[in-house]
Design a protein around this motif. Structure first.
Motif, PDB file in Angstrom:
ATOM      1  N   CYS A 119      45.682  36.689  41.625  1.00 23.47           N
ATOM      2  CA  CYS A 119      44.662  37.408  42.451  1.00 23.47           C
ATOM      3  C   CYS A 119      44.457  38.750  41.890  1.00 23.47           C
ATOM      4  O   CYS A 119      43.129  39.406  41.641  1.00 23.47           O
ATOM      5  N   LEU A 120      45.539  39.250  41.422  1.00 22.30           N
ATOM      6  CA  LEU A 120      45.444  40.794  40.731  1.00 22.30           C
ATOM      7  C   LEU A 120      44.825  40.759  39.325  1.00 22.30           C
ATOM      8  O   LEU A 120      43.820  41.420  39.282  1.00 22.30           O
ATOM      9  N   SER A 121      45.086  39.838  38.885  1.00 25.90           N
ATOM     10  CA  SER A 121      44.410  39.728  37.387  1.00 25.90           C
ATOM     11  C   SER A 121      42.867  39.429  37.626  1.00 25.90           C
ATOM     12  O   SER A 121      42.230  39.762  36.790  1.00 25.90           O
ATOM     13  N   THR A 122      42.605  38.423  38.373  1.00 29.48           N
ATOM     14  CA  THR A 122      41.180  38.002  38.748  1.00 29.48           C
ATOM     15  C   THR A 122      40.415  39.503  39.191  1.00 29.48           C
ATOM     16  O   THR A 122      39.332  39.471  38.693  1.00 29.48           O
ATOM     17  N   PHE A 123      40.958  40.112  39.950  1.00 27.85           N
ATOM     18  CA  PHE A 123      40.272  41.330  40.335  1.00 27.85           C
ATOM     19  C   PHE A 123      40.088  42.173  39.155  1.00 27.85           C
ATOM     20  O   PHE A 123      38.890  42.929  39.067  1.00 27.85           O
ATOM     21  N   LYS A 124      41.068  42.311  38.274  1.00 27.81           N
ATOM     22  CA  LYS A 124      40.723  43.308  37.063  1.00 27.81           C
ATOM     23  C   LYS A 124      39.903  42.739  36.278  1.00 27.81           C
ATOM     24  O   LYS A 124      38.906  43.493  35.616  1.00 27.81           O
ATOM     25  N   ILE A 125      39.952  41.343  35.868  1.00 27.11           N
ATOM     26  CA  ILE A 125      38.755  40.934  35.180  1.00 27.11           C
ATOM     27  C   ILE A 125      37.396  40.872  35.740  1.00 27.11           C
ATOM     28  O   ILE A 125      36.516  41.121  35.087  1.00 27.11           O
ATOM     29  N   LYS A 126      37.305  40.567  37.059  1.00 31.41           N
ATOM     30  CA  LYS A 126      35.944  41.000  37.640  1.00 31.41           C
ATOM     31  C   LYS A 126      35.660  42.542  37.621  1.00 31.41           C
ATOM     32  O   LYS A 126      34.246  42.612  37.341  1.00 31.41           O
ATOM     33  N   ARG A 127      36.374  43.054  37.701  1.00 30.73           N
ATOM     34  CA  ARG A 127      35.941  44.919  37.621  1.00 30.73           C
ATOM     35  C   ARG A 127      35.671  44.933  36.066  1.00 30.73           C
ATOM     36  O   ARG A 127      34.540  45.917  35.819  1.00 30.73           O
ATOM     37  N   MET A 128      36.319  44.432  34.991  1.00 34.98           N
ATOM     38  CA  MET A 128      36.095  44.699  33.856  1.00 34.98           C
ATOM     39  C   MET A 128      34.695  43.840  33.430  1.00 34.98           C
ATOM     40  O   MET A 128      33.811  44.575  32.640  1.00 34.98           O
ATOM     41  N   GLN A 129      34.334  42.774  34.022  1.00 32.94           N
ATOM     42  CA  GLN A 129      32.937  41.955  33.916  1.00 32.94           C
ATOM     43  C   GLN A 129      31.953  43.108  34.251  1.00 32.94           C
ATOM     44  O   GLN A 129      30.814  43.105  33.785  1.00 32.94           O
ATOM     45  N   ASP A 130      32.150  43.517  35.526  1.00 33.44           N
ATOM     46  CA  ASP A 130      31.126  44.458  36.030  1.00 33.44           C
ATOM     47  C   ASP A 130      30.832  45.737  35.259  1.00 33.44           C
ATOM     48  O   ASP A 130      29.596  45.902  35.024  1.00 33.44           O
ATOM     49  N   VAL A 131      31.894  46.313  34.612  1.00 31.48           N
ATOM     50  CA  VAL A 131      31.732  47.224  33.592  1.00 31.48           C
ATOM     51  C   VAL A 131      30.993  47.082  32.314  1.00 31.48           C
ATOM     52  O   VAL A 131      30.016  47.754  32.027  1.00 31.48           O
TER      53      VAL A 131
END
Length: 68
Positions: A20-32
């Motif tokens: 869940c933590l890594s999914t959040f980071k990946i989602k945030r990186m995709q948004d950027v």
């Protein structure tokens, strides 16, 4: 119900919280990345259509300009 909820107790609970933590980071990186690409696309369109280069010389009025 979220797959990574706190009430789930099994052998995958630690891995699930890490995912869940890594999914959040990946989602945030995709948004950027999406916002950077969006800005680049808008800048390209502005450069192409709004800030057009001025033509040098008057090709339409002069027969010796080499325009065909």
């Amino acid at each position: 119900m979220d797959v990574c909820s706190v009430g789930v107790y099994d052998s995958r609970s630690v891995c699930c919280s890490v995912n869940c933590l890594s999914t959040f980071k990946i989602k945030r990186m995709q948004d950027v990345i999406v916002y950077i690409l969006l800005c680049m696309a808008v800048a390209f369109l502005l450069k192409k259509f709004v800030f057009k280069k001025k033509k040098k010389g008057s090709c339409g009025n002069d027969n010796n300009c080499g325009c065909g």
